[in-house]
Design an enzyme around this catalytic site. Structure first.
Site, mmCIF file in Angstrom:
data_model
loop_
_atom_site.group_PDB
_atom_site.id
_atom_site.type_symbol
_atom_site.label_atom_id
_atom_site.label_comp_id
_atom_site.label_asym_id
_atom_site.label_seq_id
_atom_site.Cartn_x
_atom_site.Cartn_y
_atom_site.Cartn_z
ATOM 1 N N LYS A 45 -7.751 -2.990 7.630
ATOM 2 C CA LYS A 45 -7.791 -2.675 9.053
ATOM 3 C C LYS A 45 -9.177 -2.248 9.536
ATOM 4 O O LYS A 45 -10.045 -3.088 9.750
ATOM 5 C CB LYS A 45 -6.700 -1.662 9.405
ATOM 6 C CG LYS A 45 -5.289 -2.221 9.166
ATOM 7 C CD LYS A 45 -4.222 -1.369 9.811
ATOM 8 C CE LYS A 45 -2.825 -1.799 9.392
ATOM 9 N NZ LYS A 45 -2.453 -3.168 9.781
ATOM 10 N N ASP A 67 -2.444 4.477 -0.285
ATOM 11 C CA ASP A 67 -2.558 3.340 0.620
ATOM 12 C C ASP A 67 -3.261 3.832 1.879
ATOM 13 O O ASP A 67 -2.645 4.406 2.772
ATOM 14 C CB ASP A 67 -1.164 2.787 0.937
ATOM 15 C CG ASP A 67 -1.201 1.605 1.885
ATOM 16 O OD1 ASP A 67 -2.287 1.298 2.429
ATOM 17 O OD2 ASP A 67 -0.140 0.990 2.100
ATOM 18 N N TYR A 99 5.111 2.008 4.723
ATOM 19 C CA TYR A 99 5.028 0.550 4.612
ATOM 20 C C TYR A 99 3.772 0.197 3.840
ATOM 21 O O TYR A 99 2.679 0.697 4.146
ATOM 22 C CB TYR A 99 4.988 -0.090 5.999
ATOM 23 C CG TYR A 99 4.783 -1.589 5.999
ATOM 24 C CD1 TYR A 99 5.791 -2.438 5.572
ATOM 25 C CD2 TYR A 99 3.581 -2.142 6.427
ATOM 26 C CE1 TYR A 99 5.611 -3.821 5.567
ATOM 27 C CE2 TYR A 99 3.397 -3.518 6.434
ATOM 28 C CZ TYR A 99 4.405 -4.350 5.995
ATOM 29 O OH TYR A 99 4.216 -5.713 5.997
#
Length: 459
Positions: free
Chosen positions: A271, A243, A146
């Site tokens: 994050k 990513d 994702y």
């Protein structure tokens, strides 16, 4: 307002649904069985709901609070920044310069870096600049990974078995020609990568990959696979994007690229970079980063009112400072191994076929026979009813793990050995009770990241 007069979670949730579609501000927050939960406060390794129930938190908002909720040092840095500077929307602040220098020092691929507000924005801009640099059309992603909400990568995350190998968008409203420009390959499949480049290499602008696909729990990468991505992108002149929105800083100060020794062209971060404050970053080779319009006359437009907001920059600097100065990674790695070992022992005692895996502070239990999964195909063997069922029972023991199929758990610097002991025994009780009830078959097919079809219906 005292506890007797405070509105209950049910009352607050009903109010939310009247003015917020579905009552939540992200499609990953409306969870069957938890639709009346309202969060009241959080501290360290715990949060409390509006009805006063306490939970030891292993969901951790999908991973940002590596130091724990409301870390006092991070909050103090944010408060101090608020006494000096505000968002002015012009030029640059000293904090932005310091943060860019720190990221360039820590992450092997980063020569220059730009700040965003989210990881999704960072991955969006990574793909945009890859197309600008190469003049090519195609993107490559991997089943189970994702990379955010934008159209080019909004497909083939948690797919039903009959959609693996086919386009599986997570949303309607995406133009078919956008989806057609994304090639979806099997993770850890070197042969598939080489075949894709043999067939389409001249038109592949970028390969984007979670070096560890944590959005489906934890698929650990083969070193040969990551090396093949680097080699094929170099040979074809394509841009390799790691990513590291999840892996960056949670697993190592230099991200998975430092662990693996494989250096991408671009890296996206988010994050854990600021312990929960909303910030993302995109960095990499200077020649690619200089294509953004932050450099006058450059062709790839880049903007964002809140990029580099002083509050989140202060949070990131404080977080990275603490990660460098204190034994955060040593602590969470040790507790992570304790958790995985303890849960393995419990499930073996109960005679439950399971693979307990993860890395460092991340752990996840797949209810299936071994060996450890290497690709999304392997995860189709997971007993989703057991996976969701035991997690639905963990709050009875004061523990929160997100009860959605394949989702990972996180340990923070605020967790203790006693917390892990409690986690292991609560897992024993929750799995035993789930076995006694026959699992949770009515929720086994619950998915929030795949199977969108025409008309807005979900699979």
């Amino acid at each position: 307002m005292n506890s007797r007069s405070a509105p209950s979670g049910v009352t607050l949730a009903e109010r939310a649904r009247r003015v917020i579609p579905g009552g939540v501000n992200s499609g990953q927050r409306s969870i069957p069985g938890l639709t009346e939960m309202v969060i009241a406060r959080a501290s360290g390794a715990r949060f409390w709901d509006a009805d006063g129930r306490q939970y030891t938190d292993y969901h951790a908002a999908f991973g940002p609070p590596l130091l724990g909720h409301n870390d006092p040092d991070v909050n103090a840095a944010v408060a101090e920044a608020g006494t000096r500077v505000d968002l002015c929307g012009v030029a640059v602040t000293h904090g932005e310069i310091q943060l860019a220098e720190t990221l360039a020092e820590l992450v092997p691929s980063i020569e220059k870096v730009l700040l965003t507000s989210t990881g999704s924005e960072a991955t969006f801009h990574a793909l945009r600049v890859a197309r600008a640099a190469t003049g090519r059309r195609l993107m490559v992603k991997f089943q189970g990974c994702y990379h955010g909400w934008h159209d080019s990568v909004s497909l083939n995350v948690i797919s039903a078995p009959d959609r693996v190998g086919l386009p599986d968008p997570i949303s309607t409203g995406i133009l078919p020609e956008v989806l057609d420009a994304t090639l979806v390959l099997r993770f850890n499949d070197v042969a598939a990568v080489r075949a894709a480049f043999a067939a389409h290499g001249d038109d592949i602008a970028a390969v984007i990959v979670e070096p560890v696909p944590h959005n489906v729990g934890c698929l650990l990468p083969d070193q040969e696979f990551l090396r093949a991505l680097r080699d094929e992108c170099t040979r074809a002149g394509s841009v390799l994007v790691f990513d590291e929105v999840i892996t960056g800083f949670r697993h190592d100060l230099g991200g998975w690229q430092r662990i693996s020794g494989v250096t991408p062209d671009l890296t996206t971060l988010g994050k854990a970079i600021a312990n929960g404050y909303p910030i993302g970053a995109l960095g990499g080779r200077a020649d690619l980063m200089d294509l953004f319009s932050t450099r006058p006359g450059a062709p790839a437009f880049f903007a964002g009112t809140y990029n580099g907001h002083p509050a989140v920059v202060a949070a990131a600097l404080a977080t990275l400072g603490k990660l460098r100065a204190e034994p955060v990674h040593e602590h969470v790695y040790r507790l992570g191994e304790r958790a995985r070992a303890g849960i393995r022992e419990v499930l073996a005692d109960l005679g439950v076929p399971a693979v307990v895996t993860g890395h460092g502070s991340v752990f996840v239990t797949y209810f299936m026979p071994g060996p450890a999964p290497r690709s999304y195909d392997d995860l189709l063997r997971n007993d989703a009813g057991m996976f969701i069922g035991y997690r639905r029972r963990m709050p009875e023991h004061g523990i929160f793990e997100l009860p959605l199929n394949l989702k990972r758990n996180h340990i923070s610097y605020a967790h203790t050995d006693a917390d892990i002991d409690h986690l292991v025994e609560a897992t024993r009780a929750a799995v035993r009770d789930t076995l006694a009830s026959g699992g949770t078959t009515e929720l086994a097919g619950t998915a929030t990241m795949g199977g969108a079809v025409a008309g807005g219906e979900g699979r």
